[in-house]
Design a protein around this motif. Structure first.
Motif, mmCIF file in Angstrom:
data_model
loop_
_atom_site.group_PDB
_atom_site.id
_atom_site.type_symbol
_atom_site.label_atom_id
_atom_site.label_comp_id
_atom_site.label_asym_id
_atom_site.label_seq_id
_atom_site.Cartn_x
_atom_site.Cartn_y
_atom_site.Cartn_z
ATOM 1 N N ALA A 122 18.305 51.219 7.620
ATOM 2 C CA ALA A 122 18.622 50.061 6.782
ATOM 3 C C ALA A 122 19.304 48.974 7.601
ATOM 4 O O ALA A 122 19.014 47.778 7.434
ATOM 5 N N PHE A 123 20.203 49.366 8.498
ATOM 6 C CA PHE A 123 20.876 48.380 9.342
ATOM 7 C C PHE A 123 19.957 47.849 10.435
ATOM 8 O O PHE A 123 20.078 46.692 10.843
ATOM 9 N N LEU A 124 19.040 48.696 10.913
ATOM 10 C CA LEU A 124 18.120 48.264 11.955
ATOM 11 C C LEU A 124 16.972 47.422 11.413
ATOM 12 O O LEU A 124 16.229 46.814 12.195
ATOM 13 N N ALA A 125 16.801 47.391 10.095
ATOM 14 C CA ALA A 125 15.715 46.619 9.513
ATOM 15 C C ALA A 125 15.909 45.120 9.724
ATOM 16 O O ALA A 125 14.939 44.362 9.749
ATOM 17 N N LEU A 126 17.162 44.690 9.846
ATOM 18 C CA LEU A 126 17.471 43.288 10.081
ATOM 19 C C LEU A 126 18.006 43.113 11.493
ATOM 20 O O LEU A 126 18.719 43.976 12.001
ATOM 21 N N PRO A 127 17.678 42.004 12.160
ATOM 22 C CA PRO A 127 18.271 41.736 13.469
ATOM 23 C C PRO A 127 19.790 41.698 13.375
ATOM 24 O O PRO A 127 20.348 41.186 12.399
ATOM 25 N N GLY A 128 20.461 42.247 14.390
ATOM 26 C CA GLY A 128 21.913 42.349 14.338
ATOM 27 C C GLY A 128 22.605 41.011 14.174
ATOM 28 O O GLY A 128 23.552 40.874 13.384
ATOM 29 N N ILE A 129 22.138 39.985 14.900
ATOM 30 C CA ILE A 129 22.805 38.685 14.826
ATOM 31 C C ILE A 129 22.591 38.053 13.454
ATOM 32 O O ILE A 129 23.476 37.379 12.922
ATOM 33 N N LEU A 130 21.421 38.311 12.831
ATOM 34 C CA LEU A 130 21.176 37.783 11.481
ATOM 35 C C LEU A 130 22.087 38.443 10.466
ATOM 36 O O LEU A 130 22.631 37.789 9.567
ATOM 37 N N LEU A 131 22.294 39.748 10.621
ATOM 38 C CA LEU A 131 23.212 40.463 9.732
ATOM 39 C C LEU A 131 24.638 39.952 9.909
ATOM 40 O O LEU A 131 25.376 39.773 8.919
ATOM 41 N N VAL A 144 38.892 37.866 12.464
ATOM 42 C CA VAL A 144 38.724 39.215 11.920
ATOM 43 C C VAL A 144 37.315 39.407 11.378
ATOM 44 O O VAL A 144 36.674 40.446 11.616
ATOM 45 N N ASN A 145 36.801 38.418 10.668
ATOM 46 C CA ASN A 145 35.460 38.547 10.097
ATOM 47 C C ASN A 145 34.388 38.592 11.174
ATOM 48 O O ASN A 145 33.362 39.266 11.008
ATOM 49 N N VAL A 146 34.591 37.878 12.264
ATOM 50 C CA VAL A 146 33.636 37.937 13.378
ATOM 51 C C VAL A 146 33.600 39.338 13.964
ATOM 52 O O VAL A 146 32.526 39.898 14.232
ATOM 53 N N VAL A 147 34.772 39.934 14.168
ATOM 54 C CA VAL A 147 34.833 41.288 14.717
ATOM 55 C C VAL A 147 34.157 42.274 13.772
ATOM 56 O O VAL A 147 33.349 43.120 14.194
ATOM 57 N N LEU A 148 34.462 42.173 12.468
ATOM 58 C CA LEU A 148 33.856 43.079 11.493
ATOM 59 C C LEU A 148 32.340 42.890 11.426
ATOM 60 O O LEU A 148 31.583 43.865 11.321
ATOM 61 N N ALA A 149 31.895 41.654 11.480
ATOM 62 C CA ALA A 149 30.461 41.382 11.385
ATOM 63 C C ALA A 149 29.711 41.958 12.571
ATOM 64 O O ALA A 149 28.653 42.586 12.418
ATOM 65 N N LEU A 150 30.239 41.761 13.774
ATOM 66 C CA LEU A 150 29.558 42.267 14.968
ATOM 67 C C LEU A 150 29.633 43.789 15.043
ATOM 68 O O LEU A 150 28.684 44.438 15.504
ATOM 69 N N ALA A 151 30.739 44.369 14.586
ATOM 70 C CA ALA A 151 30.829 45.833 14.553
ATOM 71 C C ALA A 151 29.881 46.407 13.519
ATOM 72 O O ALA A 151 29.284 47.469 13.727
ATOM 73 N N LEU A 152 29.718 45.710 12.398
ATOM 74 C CA LEU A 152 28.812 46.168 11.350
ATOM 75 C C LEU A 152 27.378 46.241 11.845
ATOM 76 O O LEU A 152 26.614 47.133 11.462
ATOM 77 N N SER A 153 27.011 45.314 12.718
ATOM 78 C CA SER A 153 25.640 45.297 13.224
ATOM 79 C C SER A 153 25.479 46.084 14.517
ATOM 80 O O SER A 153 24.357 46.255 14.994
ATOM 81 N N ALA A 212 28.330 41.851 22.939
ATOM 82 C CA ALA A 212 29.321 41.320 22.007
ATOM 83 C C ALA A 212 29.777 39.918 22.401
ATOM 84 O O ALA A 212 29.998 39.059 21.545
ATOM 85 N N ILE A 213 29.898 39.670 23.703
ATOM 86 C CA ILE A 213 30.294 38.342 24.171
ATOM 87 C C ILE A 213 29.215 37.322 23.826
ATOM 88 O O ILE A 213 29.510 36.212 23.351
ATOM 89 N N LEU A 214 27.950 37.692 24.050
ATOM 90 C CA LEU A 214 26.857 36.791 23.700
ATOM 91 C C LEU A 214 26.810 36.545 22.191
ATOM 92 O O LEU A 214 26.591 35.410 21.742
ATOM 93 N N ALA A 215 27.015 37.598 21.401
ATOM 94 C CA ALA A 215 26.963 37.447 19.948
ATOM 95 C C ALA A 215 28.108 36.575 19.445
ATOM 96 O O ALA A 215 27.907 35.731 18.546
ATOM 97 N N GLU A 216 29.302 36.751 19.999
ATOM 98 C CA GLU A 216 30.439 35.920 19.595
ATOM 99 C C GLU A 216 30.191 34.456 19.950
ATOM 100 O O GLU A 216 30.489 33.559 19.152
ATOM 101 N N ALA A 217 29.625 34.215 21.141
ATOM 102 C CA ALA A 217 29.314 32.845 21.540
ATOM 103 C C ALA A 217 28.261 32.236 20.623
ATOM 104 O O ALA A 217 28.328 31.049 20.280
ATOM 105 N N THR A 218 27.300 33.050 20.195
ATOM 106 C CA THR A 218 26.267 32.568 19.280
ATOM 107 C C THR A 218 26.853 32.175 17.928
ATOM 108 O O THR A 218 26.533 31.108 17.375
ATOM 109 N N LEU A 219 27.712 33.030 17.379
ATOM 110 C CA LEU A 219 28.339 32.708 16.093
ATOM 111 C C LEU A 219 29.215 31.463 16.198
ATOM 112 O O LEU A 219 29.213 30.616 15.293
ATOM 113 N N SER A 220 29.959 31.344 17.289
ATOM 114 C CA SER A 220 30.799 30.155 17.478
ATOM 115 C C SER A 220 29.940 28.910 17.644
ATOM 116 O O SER A 220 30.293 27.833 17.161
ATOM 117 N N PHE A 221 28.811 29.032 18.332
ATOM 118 C CA PHE A 221 27.897 27.898 18.503
ATOM 119 C C PHE A 221 27.368 27.425 17.160
ATOM 120 O O PHE A 221 27.165 26.229 16.937
#
Length: 286
Positions: A122-131, A144-153, A212-221
């Motif tokens: 179910a978690f792999l059905a969606l791309p991690g960054i989209l989730l 905090v929400n960024v950390v939770l979101a990236l850990a969730l995916s 995780a660094i790339l994902a955090e930079a993407t969310l901040s972008f």
């Protein structure tokens, strides 16, 4: 004993030069993140419209952005945010992955089916960054929400790795011997199985830091990361888009910081993988 450990570490780094380069890059970035903001006297959030869009100079080594803020100080503060977020994401993902993967691999049956087949897929059905984007957009952007979101995916990859390793280890002779002596399930996992599967988890965690660094930079972008006036690499790249051609240094410095940080963790992960792979050690012995 300490001297022997140091000698082993030095010999390992010399045997894997790419890992040595990665460790040096990470050491420089970490030192800059810890000490750099104390040495640079410019406030990363201070606006000075008179000094806006100044090219790199003796006063501003990396120049200034469209609001006159010092790019060097913002890059150094961004390193703190990226390293803290990446560390927290990997630790949280690893903790959840170890628990879920251990339950699925050790007990099997319904637990394995529910975790590995339904929950993981179910978690792999969606791309991690989209989730992660959906999670942060729903709860609102914050650290905090960024950390939770990236850990969730990100926990699924660790869970599947742990499950595979536990399935391989639980039928080994030493585990069966401990079970025959009356060891509980918790003791079997904590004392006999998990310590023996730590090597692939370490390699996966090193590579996961880069992701995780790339994902955090993407969310901040995208404006979904840590909010202004806190400086982050992704937000700096977003702010620099409109000045890409007349002030390319605004993009060059945070982009180089992201690239070097990701490269350092990837090199360390590759070095750890080669060093911990029994087949690689066997080839070296031959």
């Amino acid at each position: 004993m300490q001297h022997d450990s140091n000698n082993k570490l030095v010999s390992w780094l010399l045997r894997y030069p790419l890992a040595l380069i990665g460790c040096l890059l990470l050491a420089i970035i970490s030192l800059a993140a810890l000490v750099g903001p104390l040495l640079v006297h410019h406030d990363p959030a201070q606006i000075d419209l008179v000094a806006r869009l100044q090219t790199p100079s003796a006063l501003h080594w990396f120049g200034t952005d469209e609001l006159g803020r010092d790019v060097l100080s913002r890059t150094l503060w961004g390193a703190r945010i990226s390293l803290c977020v990446a560390t927290a994401v990997v630790l949280l993902s690893l903790a959840v992955g170890i628990v879920m993967g251990s339950i699925a691999g050790f007990y099997g049956g319904i637990a394995d089916t529910a975790i590995n087949l339904y929950l993981s897929n179910a978690f792999l059905a969606l791309p991690g960054i989209l989730l992660a984007v959906a999670f942060v957009a729903f709860l609102g952007p914050s650290l905090v929400n960024v950390v939770l979101a990236l850990a969730l995916s990100g926990w699924v990859n660790y869970a599947r790795l742990v499950r595979a390793q536990v399935l391989h280890m639980k039928d080994r002779e030493f585990v069966q011997a401990a079970r025959s002596l009356g060891a509980s399930d918790a003791r079997l996992l904590l004392r006999h199985i998990l310590p023996n599967i730590a090597q692939p988890l370490i390699v996966q965690a090193a590579v996961g830091m880069a992701g995780a660094i790339l994902a955090e930079a993407t969310l901040s972008f995208l404006g979904l990361g840590v909010q202004p006036p806190t400086a982050t690499w992704g937000a700096m790249l977003n702010d620099a888009r409109s000045h890409l051609f007349e002030s390319p240094y605004l993009v060059a410095f945070p982009a180089a910081a992201v690239a070097l940080c990701v490269l350092s963790f990837n090199l360390i992960g590759d070095g750890l993988r080669d060093a911990l792979d029994p087949r690689s050690r066997l080839r070296e012995g031959l």
